[in-house]
Scaffold this motif. Sequence first.
Motif, PDB file in Angstrom:
ATOM      1  N   GLU A 580       0.829  -1.214   0.000  1.00 17.45           N
ATOM      2  CA  GLU A 580       0.000   0.000   0.000  1.00 17.45           C
ATOM      3  C   GLU A 580       0.857   1.256   0.000  1.00 17.45           C
ATOM      4  N   ARG A 581       2.099   1.117   0.503  1.00 16.06           N
ATOM      5  CA  ARG A 581       3.000   2.279   0.576  1.00 16.06           C
ATOM      6  C   ARG A 581       3.928   2.366  -0.635  1.00 16.06           C
ATOM      7  N   LEU A 587       3.306  -6.160  -2.731  1.00 18.05           N
ATOM      8  CA  LEU A 587       1.865  -6.305  -2.986  1.00 18.05           C
ATOM      9  C   LEU A 587       1.584  -7.630  -3.675  1.00 18.05           C
ATOM     10  N   ASN A 619      -8.554  -6.688   0.839  1.00 15.78           N
ATOM     11  CA  ASN A 619      -7.732  -5.490   1.043  1.00 15.78           C
ATOM     12  C   ASN A 619      -6.651  -5.375  -0.039  1.00 15.78           C
ATOM     13  N   THR A 623      -6.293  -2.393  -2.800  1.00 14.16           N
ATOM     14  CA  THR A 623      -5.077  -1.600  -3.008  1.00 14.16           C
ATOM     15  C   THR A 623      -4.739  -1.530  -4.497  1.00 14.16           C
ATOM     16  N   ASN A 626      -7.209   0.739  -6.138  1.00 12.44           N
ATOM     17  CA  ASN A 626      -6.987   2.158  -5.827  1.00 12.44           C
ATOM     18  C   ASN A 626      -6.006   2.793  -6.802  1.00 12.44           C
ATOM     19  N   ARG A 627      -5.260   1.934  -7.511  1.00 10.89           N
ATOM     20  CA  ARG A 627      -4.291   2.441  -8.483  1.00 10.89           C
ATOM     21  C   ARG A 627      -4.885   2.545  -9.897  1.00 10.89           C
TER      22      ARG A 627
END
Length: 759
Positions: A580-581, A587, A619, A623, A626-627
């Motif tokens: 996520e970072r 990932l 989750n 992630t 979200n990209r």
Amino acid sequence: MSGAGLLIVGGAFVEWAISKTCDHAGVSAHKALSQRLREGKIEPNHDIERAVLRAHYQTLHFIVCNGMNDGLLDDFNPGAGQARKLLRQRLANIDKAKADELASALSDDWQSVIGQSFDIPTSAKTPGAAARAIPQTHCDAALGELLSMTQWTDPERVDVEDLVRDEKHGWAIAFCGYLHQGLKDNGAFTAIYTQYQLEGIARQNKEILAVMAPSPDLQSAMDAMAQVLEKVRDTTTKTHTDVVEIKAMMQQVLAGQNLINESQQISVLMEQVETLEKYQSKTKDQLMGFLQYALPRMTITDGQITEKLPDLFAEVLKNLEDMARQMATPSNDPQVLQDLRVQVYEFLEKYKIDKARDALAKARKKRREQAEAAARDEAELLVVEAKIETTAMNTITAMDLYARAAMMIDPYDWGQAFRWLLRGADLGYQRGKLSGERHFLDKAITLFEQALALTGDPKHASCPLKGRETEWAGTLNNLGNTYKILGERGGDAMLDKALTAYELALQEYTQDKVRLSWATTQNNLGEAYRTLGERGDDAMLERAVAVYELALQERTREKVPLNWAGTQNNLGAACLILGERGDDVMLDKAVTAFELALQEYTQEKVPLQWAMTQNNLGNAYATLGNRGDDAMLAKAIIAYELTLQEYTQDKVPLDWAGTQNNLGNAYQILGERGDDAMLDKAITAYELALQEWTQDKVPLQWAMTMENLGLAYWSQGKKKRAERCLRDALSVFRSLGAPYYQNKAENTLRQWGFDPDQD
């Protein structure tokens, strides 16, 4: 119990225990020292005073513990436990740091003190040594320590006590012998005591031989004794004396003493001591026993044998008369105690000391057995009551009952006490884990710590007792789990405690000794690292990944498939946060780990673990979504909806709330891309999560969800609601000391044009 309550209950019990178990001299010494403490006449930080206080409290602790073991004290009196705590507390408060320094300082002048006691000429004393006046209470405290720490036989114990009570010599020998650095095993003290006693025997024999015609055998024995005494004098000049050697010498001298014909000895003394004639007819048995048993154990200076023996024997008779008078007086004492007095009296009348002691020992043993049986029965009843209250869901009451049962059985069976404490602690752990109510977890910590006290070394807080290493490490692991849950719901302090507990457990849970227990603790350690990593510390996340991979060395799919799946799931969770970072490799590793876990975590076998892993996989998909990949967001929503088949509000309310929060996050991402209906769904999901993630139960999770809700309102243009949600969340982040989340909320408010520090 409060500190004041402990002082009152424990202190009162100590006073009572002293009166029950000590002779008059011991009671007097305790009262004298206690009075000096109350009047402020003792300075605990002074070297000598500190040594005296330690000896005194060590003796009291010994009295309380052994008094209970001997059945002299009431096992069911709650004051006993408080007394032990009080005495341990007082011992801990007395600084030991300068003990060696004190011993070293005294080593230069202890010979001088001894010299003054034995009237050694001034020229023989250590040059420059200062005279010391040591109070009798100091001696009594030091003596108590000596008697409790040294394996004296009963006759030797009597001799040492008598010697130390001697006003001229004993107290100085006892105190200096205790403090001197070369006497750590009491060897030289025993040598001093033995020399002093043997010389007393020699003086007695000299007086006896002076009034009777010695036979050749007797004269030979006396000559041999003289040689041994000379050897003793030479030996005891050494700082370190072999106690076994000295005792052997003493036995040799006593063997020579026994060569004196009993009838000759008595007849000679009868002739020389006219005041004993009145005892000849009535008390001949007592007199013979007195001379045979007590005389070799007495130290009487030259010229005083005829003067002191009648008075000493009169004391023996007075003691018997007192016993007879007590038996004749009506008493409410138990019949078994009255019968014991009669039996002991009959033995003492014939001076059969050993038989009297045996009778008392048997009575004590029987009393201990009765006390143990009663304690075991009562403890079992408490456990039955605990099971009733567990069924009635009165968890705290049940935990208290298990703790009471453990305390009651501890003096007889520490293992059973330990198991009951763990049972009670686990009740609170499971209830607190599922419900989110902190007081269950706090109570579990108390019971785990009590169990830890049964297995840990009281002198070294970070070490187990020998033979209890496995139990000690297991309890630390359980304690760490409890701290971890509290840390997950609040600040970092509890997580730090969890790390400490796991690291201590791993001192005993090593990979070569207990492979699976080692792996389990590594897995739990990884969870604590991961939780700290979630709060912004990437180094902690990297540690988590490393320890999970260590755990998988032993947690293999072939050996423990479900444990393997659990660690794979945890590894995936740590990798996901790093992903996520911005770490795409991590990932991908997270998705792989979750998919591996689901090979064993199936809905049919372990539905809740399956749901947990589905939630985590969701989750990971979110992630990726979200990209920019809406398909991945759709997969995330499907995974969350699958999770909610098993994560229901009635079954696992906190986990259900977590999944609702995650589902809201996925809806919110889609809503921010133009789908207003998805924003409405996100807000609904967050509000559902807040039904269980309440501020009082899980404040950190509540604040995180309030922050998410605020972001959704902002996307809808409801700025006042959004600001209120963010400020409420920020207030909790600050109170918990959660800097990662605090900074994140403050930055969001600034981006919206608000000052985080102005409400």
